[in-house]
Design a protein around this motif. Sequence first.
Motif, PDB file in Angstrom:
ATOM      1  N   LEU A 308      38.925  31.223  36.164  1.00 20.47           N
ATOM      2  CA  LEU A 308      39.103  32.039  34.547  1.00 20.47           C
ATOM      3  C   LEU A 308      40.686  32.206  34.832  1.00 20.47           C
ATOM      4  N   ARG A 309      41.278  33.559  36.089  1.00 21.10           N
ATOM      5  CA  ARG A 309      42.625  34.176  34.833  1.00 21.10           C
ATOM      6  C   ARG A 309      43.231  33.293  35.109  1.00 21.10           C
ATOM      7  N   ASN A 310      42.710  31.787  36.113  1.00 22.70           N
ATOM      8  CA  ASN A 310      44.073  30.771  35.915  1.00 22.70           C
ATOM      9  C   ASN A 310      43.671  29.674  34.701  1.00 22.70           C
ATOM     10  N   ALA A 311      42.395  29.639  34.034  1.00 21.83           N
ATOM     11  CA  ALA A 311      42.128  28.530  33.556  1.00 21.83           C
ATOM     12  C   ALA A 311      42.993  29.690  32.076  1.00 21.83           C
ATOM     13  N   ILE A 312      43.533  30.623  31.462  1.00 22.52           N
ATOM     14  CA  ILE A 312      44.037  31.379  30.805  1.00 22.52           C
ATOM     15  C   ILE A 312      45.249  31.458  30.561  1.00 22.52           C
ATOM     16  N   LEU A 313      45.600  30.951  31.813  1.00 25.74           N
ATOM     17  CA  LEU A 313      47.583  30.766  32.097  1.00 25.74           C
ATOM     18  C   LEU A 313      46.846  28.999  32.159  1.00 25.74           C
ATOM     19  N   SER A 314      46.729  28.575  31.432  1.00 25.20           N
ATOM     20  CA  SER A 314      46.816  26.440  31.842  1.00 25.20           C
ATOM     21  C   SER A 314      46.730  26.080  33.368  1.00 25.20           C
ATOM     22  N   PHE A 315      46.457  26.754  34.315  1.00 25.06           N
ATOM     23  CA  PHE A 315      47.346  26.251  34.938  1.00 25.06           C
ATOM     24  C   PHE A 315      48.446  26.656  35.647  1.00 25.06           C
ATOM     25  N   ARG A 316      49.208  27.332  34.832  1.00 23.34           N
ATOM     26  CA  ARG A 316      50.109  27.469  34.645  1.00 23.34           C
ATOM     27  C   ARG A 316      51.024  28.108  36.388  1.00 23.34           C
ATOM     28  N   GLN A 317      50.811  29.437  36.282  1.00 21.43           N
ATOM     29  CA  GLN A 317      50.778  30.283  37.432  1.00 21.43           C
ATOM     30  C   GLN A 317      50.034  30.205  38.245  1.00 21.43           C
ATOM     31  N   ILE A 318      50.513  29.747  39.034  1.00 19.40           N
ATOM     32  CA  ILE A 318      50.107  29.629  40.960  1.00 19.40           C
ATOM     33  C   ILE A 318      50.268  30.284  42.341  1.00 19.40           C
ATOM     34  N   GLU A 319      50.336  32.084  42.229  1.00 21.88           N
ATOM     35  CA  GLU A 319      51.326  32.612  43.043  1.00 21.88           C
ATOM     36  C   GLU A 319      50.382  32.956  43.723  1.00 21.88           C
ATOM     37  N   PRO A 320      50.161  31.908  45.528  1.00 16.66           N
ATOM     38  CA  PRO A 320      49.152  32.026  45.814  1.00 16.66           C
ATOM     39  C   PRO A 320      48.891  34.011  46.554  1.00 16.66           C
ATOM     40  N   THR A 321      50.244  34.200  46.691  1.00 19.25           N
ATOM     41  CA  THR A 321      50.737  35.631  46.923  1.00 19.25           C
ATOM     42  C   THR A 321      49.476  36.679  46.453  1.00 19.25           C
ATOM     43  N   HIS A 322      49.708  36.445  45.037  1.00 21.63           N
ATOM     44  CA  HIS A 322      49.073  38.065  44.475  1.00 21.63           C
ATOM     45  C   HIS A 322      47.525  37.159  43.525  1.00 21.63           C
ATOM     46  N   LEU A 323      47.369  35.967  44.325  1.00 18.18           N
ATOM     47  CA  LEU A 323      45.784  35.145  44.235  1.00 18.18           C
ATOM     48  C   LEU A 323      44.712  35.775  45.212  1.00 18.18           C
ATOM     49  N   MET A 324      45.887  35.948  46.688  1.00 20.81           N
ATOM     50  CA  MET A 324      44.784  36.255  47.577  1.00 20.81           C
ATOM     51  C   MET A 324      45.082  38.104  47.187  1.00 20.81           C
ATOM     52  N   GLU A 325      45.996  38.845  46.663  1.00 19.81           N
ATOM     53  CA  GLU A 325      45.310  39.991  46.987  1.00 19.81           C
ATOM     54  C   GLU A 325      44.234  39.924  46.165  1.00 19.81           C
ATOM     55  N   ASN A 326      44.172  39.474  44.747  1.00 22.27           N
ATOM     56  CA  ASN A 326      42.725  39.769  43.984  1.00 22.27           C
ATOM     57  C   ASN A 326      41.670  39.111  44.686  1.00 22.27           C
ATOM     58  N   VAL A 327      42.070  38.156  45.419  1.00 25.03           N
ATOM     59  CA  VAL A 327      40.245  37.490  46.624  1.00 25.03           C
ATOM     60  C   VAL A 327      40.040  38.122  47.034  1.00 25.03           C
ATOM     61  N   ILE A 328      41.199  39.511  47.593  1.00 19.07           N
ATOM     62  CA  ILE A 328      40.807  40.145  48.748  1.00 19.07           C
ATOM     63  C   ILE A 328      40.419  41.799  48.230  1.00 19.07           C
ATOM     64  N   TYR A 329      40.786  41.956  46.982  1.00 23.62           N
ATOM     65  CA  TYR A 329      40.296  42.942  45.730  1.00 23.62           C
ATOM     66  C   TYR A 329      38.317  42.900  45.711  1.00 23.62           C
ATOM     67  N   ASN A 330      37.734  41.390  45.553  1.00 27.52           N
ATOM     68  CA  ASN A 330      37.302  41.116  45.185  1.00 27.52           C
ATOM     69  C   ASN A 330      36.203  40.921  46.258  1.00 27.52           C
ATOM     70  N   GLU A 331      36.608  40.491  47.221  1.00 26.35           N
ATOM     71  CA  GLU A 331      35.756  40.801  48.316  1.00 26.35           C
ATOM     72  C   GLU A 331      35.204  42.210  48.961  1.00 26.35           C
ATOM     73  N   MET A 332      36.213  42.938  48.950  1.00 26.42           N
ATOM     74  CA  MET A 332      35.799  44.649  48.951  1.00 26.42           C
ATOM     75  C   MET A 332      34.734  45.118  48.491  1.00 26.42           C
ATOM     76  N   ARG A 333      35.227  44.266  46.926  1.00 25.34           N
ATOM     77  CA  ARG A 333      33.937  45.186  45.778  1.00 25.34           C
ATOM     78  C   ARG A 333      32.592  44.207  45.933  1.00 25.34           C
ATOM     79  N   ARG A 334      33.113  43.640  46.404  1.00 26.27           N
ATOM     80  CA  ARG A 334      31.338  42.639  46.602  1.00 26.27           C
ATOM     81  C   ARG A 334      30.681  43.371  47.921  1.00 26.27           C
ATOM     82  N   ARG A 335      31.230  43.700  48.763  1.00 29.67           N
ATOM     83  CA  ARG A 335      30.816  44.488  50.078  1.00 29.67           C
ATOM     84  C   ARG A 335      30.615  45.602  49.509  1.00 29.67           C
ATOM     85  N   GLY A 336      30.441  46.221  48.426  1.00 34.71           N
ATOM     86  CA  GLY A 336      30.460  47.775  48.571  1.00 34.71           C
ATOM     87  C   GLY A 336      31.427  48.681  48.667  1.00 34.71           C
TER      88      GLY A 336
END
Length: 435
Positions: A308-336
């Motif tokens: 959804l974040r990428n869709a908001i920007l029409s898939f124009r700003q795909i920075e893997p460094t920041h996206l991976m950081e976001n995924v790690i954050y979500n994973e830790m939150r998902r694990r409690g």
Amino acid sequence: KIYNFVFEKLSHVTFISKLMIVNRSTYIDKLQRSKGNGLIKIITGLRRSGKSFLLKKLFRQHLLDEGVSDDHIIIIDMESRKNKVFKDPDYLLDWLDGRMVDDSTYYIIVDEVQEVKDFVEVLSSLSVTEGTDVYVTGSNSRFLSSDVVTEFRGRGDEIHVWPLSFHEFMSVYEGSKEDGWAEYLMYGGLPQLLTQDGDDKKSEFLRRLYRTVYLRDIYERNNIELKPEFEELSQALASSIGAPVNASNIANTFKSVSNVRNISDKTVSTYLEYMQDAFLIEKSERYDIKGRKYIGSLYKCYYQDIGLRNAILSFRQIEPTHLMENVIYNEMRRRGWLVDVGNIYHRIRNSEGQQQRVTLEVDFVCNKGSERIYIQSAWRMPDEEKMEQEKRSLRLVGDSFRKLLIVGEHTKSWSDENGIQMMSIYDFLLDMASI
């Protein structure tokens, strides 16, 4: 030819059907452990993250497998127009009372309960009704978390459902984990996305979903009149993941890239709250590791679904460094885990021999009870210099809690002489025992 055509079509349907059944055992386990505890089970989360499917399909099947009779599982879908009459709280309570005809436990599932008028009073009534075990879903934290916590005073048990984790995604993805990782970073983990065939379909699905579901939901619930301004603001925020922000600098960024000059910090703060209430984003506060306190007004915002974040920007700003950081954050939150952004203040000598105070960042300080993990995220580790740069802040932490450096490429898991463990993103996300 006709046989081959039909066979191909049927194979495709079977493939789609298999994709739709994702094993969400983590949540089934939480529901199982909460069953019969006398509390209202409140299933919250982003719209289209799989809450309804979890309760109405997976959990219902779990109850049936345990021997619960089908007529003792009552499901009411408040998003269906057929159930419009249930918006009347008295009608709903009377109807439920008429369905419960014996002393056995009745499992009551109400999907999108905030559509029921005076739903807090309804849930309060059900919570004191003998022989009921109640489960409800909702997509808005202001309607659920705040009201329920206040009104129930310990009688509500909240279970938050996230979009598919990478582990859940890969359980149905037919391809390599490298291809799956690239797909996940681009399109995220909303379950319905699994039925979309091709990049064009996926990107259009997410853009349309954002506008017709999430934006409309926020506008209607909060009576937003400055719709173009809200959209531009959401784009400015989406461009800032991984960067410390606050309402003031977001407003300044917004003003610099738009034609609007009169948006205030207060309006920005309010709009951010609306996005949090809809579970689009979460805020991670800055924490002074050495001083053991929260600092300043800056924070980082992460999206509960990166697609959804990428869709908001029409898939124009795909920075893997920041996206991976976001995924790690979500994973830790998902694990409690509770997740903050760590800062360490350190003194060095500059080229003139004078002491200078610098601030180093630890991407995440994660706490769960008495446990703590420090995490640094690095997309690539091309040489020793880069590795030392990433390890530096972790070495300065100075305590005995676990320190983890996650890299976005294949590597064996190993620890250095300072106890800093290096791990690949694949091992971190796919091994549920990785932390």
